[in-house]
Design an enzyme around this catalytic site. Sequence first.
Site, PDB file in Angstrom:
ATOM      1  N   ALA A 143       0.811  -1.219   0.000  1.00  0.00           N
ATOM      2  CA  ALA A 143       0.000   0.000   0.000  1.00  0.00           C
ATOM      3  C   ALA A 143       0.844   1.268   0.000  1.00  0.00           C
ATOM      4  CB  ALA A 143      -0.928  -0.004   1.213  1.00  0.00           C
ATOM      5  N   LYS A 183       4.103 -17.840   0.479  1.00  0.00           N
ATOM      6  CA  LYS A 183       5.338 -17.085   0.200  1.00  0.00           C
ATOM      7  C   LYS A 183       5.793 -16.292   1.413  1.00  0.00           C
ATOM      8  CE  LYS A 183       3.143 -12.994  -0.177  1.00  0.00           C
ATOM      9  NZ  LYS A 183       3.448 -11.712   0.521  1.00  0.00           N
ATOM     10  N   ARG A 215       6.414  -6.985   6.293  1.00  0.00           N
ATOM     11  CA  ARG A 215       6.309  -7.358   7.712  1.00  0.00           C
ATOM     12  C   ARG A 215       6.960  -8.707   7.973  1.00  0.00           C
ATOM     13  NH1 ARG A 215      -0.065  -6.460   7.594  1.00  0.00           N
ATOM     14  NH2 ARG A 215       0.395  -6.971   5.446  1.00  0.00           N
ATOM     15  N   ASN A 216       6.812  -9.620   7.005  1.00  0.00           N
ATOM     16  CA  ASN A 216       7.375 -10.962   7.190  1.00  0.00           C
ATOM     17  C   ASN A 216       8.895 -10.939   7.161  1.00  0.00           C
ATOM     18  OD1 ASN A 216       4.877 -12.893   7.088  1.00  0.00           O
ATOM     19  ND2 ASN A 216       4.535 -11.374   5.510  1.00  0.00           N
TER      20      ASN A 216
END
Length: 231
Positions: free
Chosen positions: A41, A92, A156-157
């Site tokens: 985003a 993923k 974030r991952n």
Amino acid sequence: NQLLISVIKGLEPLTLLVPSQIIQEAFPHNSVAVLSGPSHAEEVIKGEPFGMQLASADLRAVELIRKAFNKANVYLPASDDLIGTQLGGALKNIIAIGYGIALEQGLGTNFYSMLVTAGMSDLRNLAVAGGAAPETLMGLGGLGDLITTIGSPYSRNRKFGQLLGSGISVEKALQQVGMVVEGVNAMEGALELAQEKQVSIPVINFINNIIKKRISPTKMKGLVQLLKGTY
């Protein structure tokens, strides 16, 4: 007559259903479509060009969605593989956690390439066993999404993996990220699916063992020895 569009990524552990299947159970008479892919985003809101995988078995739905996005700077390749598009988007994130750990450990670009390639093999084999078409995983809903998730500072991952790689505990890493780390939530469903379909997923298992504190993040380079006896 309403068209329902899912933008949710995940895999329900108890039923191993993807979001569109859960939605379809609740609304059996409605058309369901999926939008998934590399679309952070932070860039989309600036008007930067991007692409997402559009999946639906209803050609009318595909036309309506493309028309709705007509003025946006977005590429929407269409597919009827809803399951593959969603499994790619969910699984993923697990690979991206491993990438973040390796990145923080400074294991080098050769290792990163090996990790992502072997991880993509896990992802593809597991998704195909779950009903995906192999080619779907090479599109925006699979490989494309993975590239963004490992390469973006907004991920974030990846950030969660980097925090683990720096020696921070799982609990504190989740707290520091401050948002949902989808790869952690998708792990249980991935392991259940692998067990049910008897699919070997050595990279995903290795990352899970780090998250479950069975293996130290400092042992990430040990993945090489594991893969020697696997592929």
